[in-house]
Design an enzyme around this catalytic site. Structure first.
Site, PDB file in Angstrom:
ATOM      1  N   GLU A  24       0.787  -1.232   0.000  1.00  0.00           N
ATOM      2  CA  GLU A  24       0.000   0.000   0.000  1.00  0.00           C
ATOM      3  C   GLU A  24       0.819   1.282   0.000  1.00  0.00           C
ATOM      4  O   GLU A  24       0.383   2.291  -0.558  1.00  0.00           O
ATOM      5  CB  GLU A  24      -0.939   0.006   1.228  1.00  0.00           C
ATOM      6  CG  GLU A  24      -1.922  -1.149   1.282  1.00  0.00           C
ATOM      7  CD  GLU A  24      -3.012  -1.032   0.221  1.00  0.00           C
ATOM      8  OE1 GLU A  24      -3.261   0.083  -0.248  1.00  0.00           O
ATOM      9  OE2 GLU A  24      -3.589  -2.070  -0.151  1.00  0.00           O
ATOM     10  N   SER A  50     -23.494 -29.105 -26.087  1.00  0.00           N
ATOM     11  CA  SER A  50     -24.504 -28.823 -27.111  1.00  0.00           C
ATOM     12  C   SER A  50     -25.445 -27.688 -26.747  1.00  0.00           C
ATOM     13  O   SER A  50     -26.246 -27.256 -27.590  1.00  0.00           O
ATOM     14  CB  SER A  50     -25.314 -30.079 -27.404  1.00  0.00           C
ATOM     15  OG  SER A  50     -24.489 -31.068 -28.002  1.00  0.00           O
TER      16      SER A  50
END
Length: 671
Positions: A98, A371
């Site tokens: 950070e 499919s």
């Protein structure tokens, strides 16, 4: 030596320049005055540093009828810890991730801001924001999350004041006890208990890096929600720690491969039937407004969820078989169900698994469709001037050495497109894709909301194997439901919607979509959409999906992948479209004798007989068309039945091997 005349002439030339300089100085003074005035006004409204927290208010989530679903708690789940009990690895992990100049700056870091700008503009390394840990503490502890210049100025002022009043260790302690880590956990001690079931001082280096990576996006990087992304973020933190000398490269490499020992007794924010949907909505709100707004600002979030349909979905998913328990303690196979109103895109129900973990398979799992992808091929054929009654020959075909096969490795000769789709004939699907062009099929699928298709690179979906659902990545259940909704909605795709309105803690409207719908895109004509629906009705009436029949007009498609690793049923009535997926989480185990026409179709049936019971209307026929008659057209010959085995129990799509897919791709490129 200048003459008086020359001096006068010279003075005359300098007149405009002198005036311009005076104007510039004047404007600068005015701007400076306004700037100092703005800064002074911002300073005057600063909260006192001794006031260490804005009062937090829990947010509430409501269903489509305005009934409360859950309350999202904020900082009740916090266990503060002394900085002296925090291991150095965890402190250093936060600083590396950070604010690597934390011990050098005075609360704001001009060097860090410039570096962040350069990093983001050049897109090198990890993206950075420029805010220091002290600024983040100031924002979280004292200010709102609104993105305004005044708030940024106040944030910087408060950071300077905090640095003046507190030591660096005290600031780091307040920051680590303040921030949110996801799963309702505030502060590092609560986070350590939540994710690893241990105290902070018992954390390993890998666990420290994991925690330090969470604040960037707690919902997204939570290992309970998205393990692979959480590990990737952890590795970025480890690289940063090595870069700044907190650990060696060897230590970083070892920690990257170390077991995280995640807690198996994890508690989620809400343990209800609507957990998956709540998680989905929470991520949407957090991405737009921030985690603090979601958990601390008292939002009232009104959603599209229908709790009765959600209950029906949860009950239907209880029909999943129990094959085995994996190493993470999860029962396999897992499954997902998502249901949408195709007319406005409203998500009505969402189940992301068995409820044993927080991974939302309905909105995040990317799986092979088999499919179930074929309707995208057939709809493109309809746009290419074919009809459901057009005929093609089921026969052996070869493309560059690849010969797609039907389930029984036999062929049935000439048949209509309606018959071919109803019985999921592979050879005809591939012939159609070759005829209309794979790029057109991909473009149609994208228009209908499928975002996971790969179009570029050495491995992509622009090949004939795509016609049988052999994709590079796969599809997401939520997007498949949304895509099929295009057929139900007369050819218009409507983007999914989960939130209709959000109010702030004072009742002010933040956003309102209660009278609208999702973004619309016309993909098919009404005629083409109705033709697709009539073909997909045949799937349920006499094809591979008869187990899904609910005694009222409905259309859908089964899907099963090679080796039965994934099984689908996606179908719809005029008012509801629902996708059901069943599969092993790892994708490594077969489902056995589970096909799209068995368990998924039955789950779809059990849900839809409840969810669609109040609306049994038929699909509307476009002007100039007659209602399709399918009884005679879908009646299979003996040889067709042998070929497809009336594949309500065996729809299995033997679509492609990796070699076949590559060959199809090469063949397609050569055409």
């Amino acid at each position: 030596m200048y003459t008086p005349r020359r001096r006068a002439k010279h003075a005359k030339k300098k007149g405009p320049l002198h005036s311009l300089r005076v104007l510039i100085v004047f404007l600068f003074v005015v701007a400076a005055g306004l700037g100092f005035g703005y800064i002074f006004a911002a300073y005057q409204s600063l909260p006192p540093v001794s006031n260490n927290m804005r009062p937090a208010v829990s947010s509430q989530v409501f269903d489509s009828h305005g009934r409360l679903i859950t309350t999202l708690h904020s900082d009740q789940n916090r266990l503060p810890i002394d900085i002296n009990k925090v291991p150095a690895n965890l402190q250093n992990a936060f600083i590396a991730a950070e604010d690597n100049r934390f011990y050098e700056h005075i609360g704001i870091d001009p060097i860090g801001i410039l570096r962040a700008i350069v990093t983001n503009l050049t897109n090198r390394g990890i993206a950075q924001g420029g805010s220091t840990i002290t600024q983040q503490l100031a924002k979280n502890a004292f200010l709102s999350q609104e993105q305004t210049l005044k708030r940024k100025v106040q944030e910087a002022m408060l950071a300077l004041e905090i640095e003046h009043k507190y030591s660096k260790k005290e600031i780091l302690e307040m920051y680590m006890n303040q921030i949110y880590f996801g799963q309702g956990a505030y502060g590092i001690q609560t986070a350590a208990k939540t994710y690893f079931d241990r105290d902070v001082n018992d954390l390993t280096l890998a666990q420290c890096a994991m925690l330090a990576g969470l604040p960037k996006s707690p919902n997204y990087y939570s290992p309970f929600n998205n393990l692979e992304e959480a590990k990737s973020r952890k590795n970025v933190v480890l690289d940063q720690m090595a870069k700044y000398g907190y650990i060696t490269s060897d230590q970083a490499a070892e920690a990257k491969n170390a077991d995280l020992h995640l807690s198996h007794n994890k508690q989620t924010a809400e343990n209800s039937e609507s957990e998956s949907f709540i998680d989905y909505v929470s991520q949407l709100v957090a991405a737009k407004y921030g985690d603090d707004a979601l958990y601390k600002e008292g939002l009232k979030i009104y959603t599209t969820l229908d709790t009765e349909k959600q209950h029906a979905a949860v009950q239907a998913m209880k029909n999943l078989p129990d094959n085995y328990t994996d190493k993470n303690g999860l029962t396999q196979p897992q499954g997902a169900l998502v249901s949408i109103d195709p007319r406005n895109g409203h998500i009505l129900a969402m189940v992301g698994g068995r409820g044993q973990d927080s991974f939302n398979r309905a909105s995040m799992a990317v799986r092979q469709p088999g499919s179930a992808f074929k309707p995208f091929v057939y709809m493109t054929a309809l746009q290419d001037d074919m009809t459901p009654d057009s005929t093609m020959e089921d026969k052996k075909v070869t493309y560059g050495g690849w010969s797609p096969q039907n389930a029984e490795k036999s062929y049935s000769g000439t048949m209509t497109l309606r018959q071919a789709l109803a019985h999921s004939v592979n050879t005809i699907a591939v012939q159609l894709a070759d005829k209309v062009g794979t790029s057109k099929i991909i473009n149609n699928a994208k228009k209908m909301g499928i975002t996971t298709l790969v179009e570029k690179g050495s491995t992509n979906d622009n090949n004939l194997a795509m016609a049988l659902g052999g994709l590079t990545r796969g599809v997401i259940p939520l997007e498949m439901a949304s895509a099929y909704g295009t057929f139900a909605n007369k050819g218009v795709h409507v983007k999914p919607v989960a939130i209709t309105k959000i109010l702030d803690r004072n009742g002010n409207v933040i956003e309102d979509n209660s009278s609208g719908k999702g973004e619309e895109t016309r993909v098919l004509s009404e005629r083409e959409a109705y033709e697709m629906t009539s073909m997909l009705e045949a799937v349920i009436e006499s094809g591979t999906g008869t187990a899904a029949a609910i005694g009222q007009p409905a259309a859908g498609k089964t899907g099963t992948t090679d080796d039965n690793k994934d099984a689908w049923f996606v179908g719809y009535t005029p008012a509801i479209v629902t996708a059901v997926w069943v599969g092993d989480d790892t994708g490594a185990h077969s489902l056995g004798e589970i096909y799209g026409g068995t368990v998924p179709a039955r789950i779809w049936h059990d849900y839809m007989v409840q969810a669609a019971s109040s609306d049994s209307s038929d699909f509307s026929v476009p002007a100039g068309m007659q209602k399709a008659s399918r009884a005679s057209e879908t009646k299979s010959t003996a040889s067709e039945k042998k070929s497809t085995k009336s594949t309500t129990t065996k729809e299995k799509s033997k679509q492609d091997t990796p070699q076949g897919k590559q060959q199809a791709a090469r063949n397609n490129k050569n055409q």
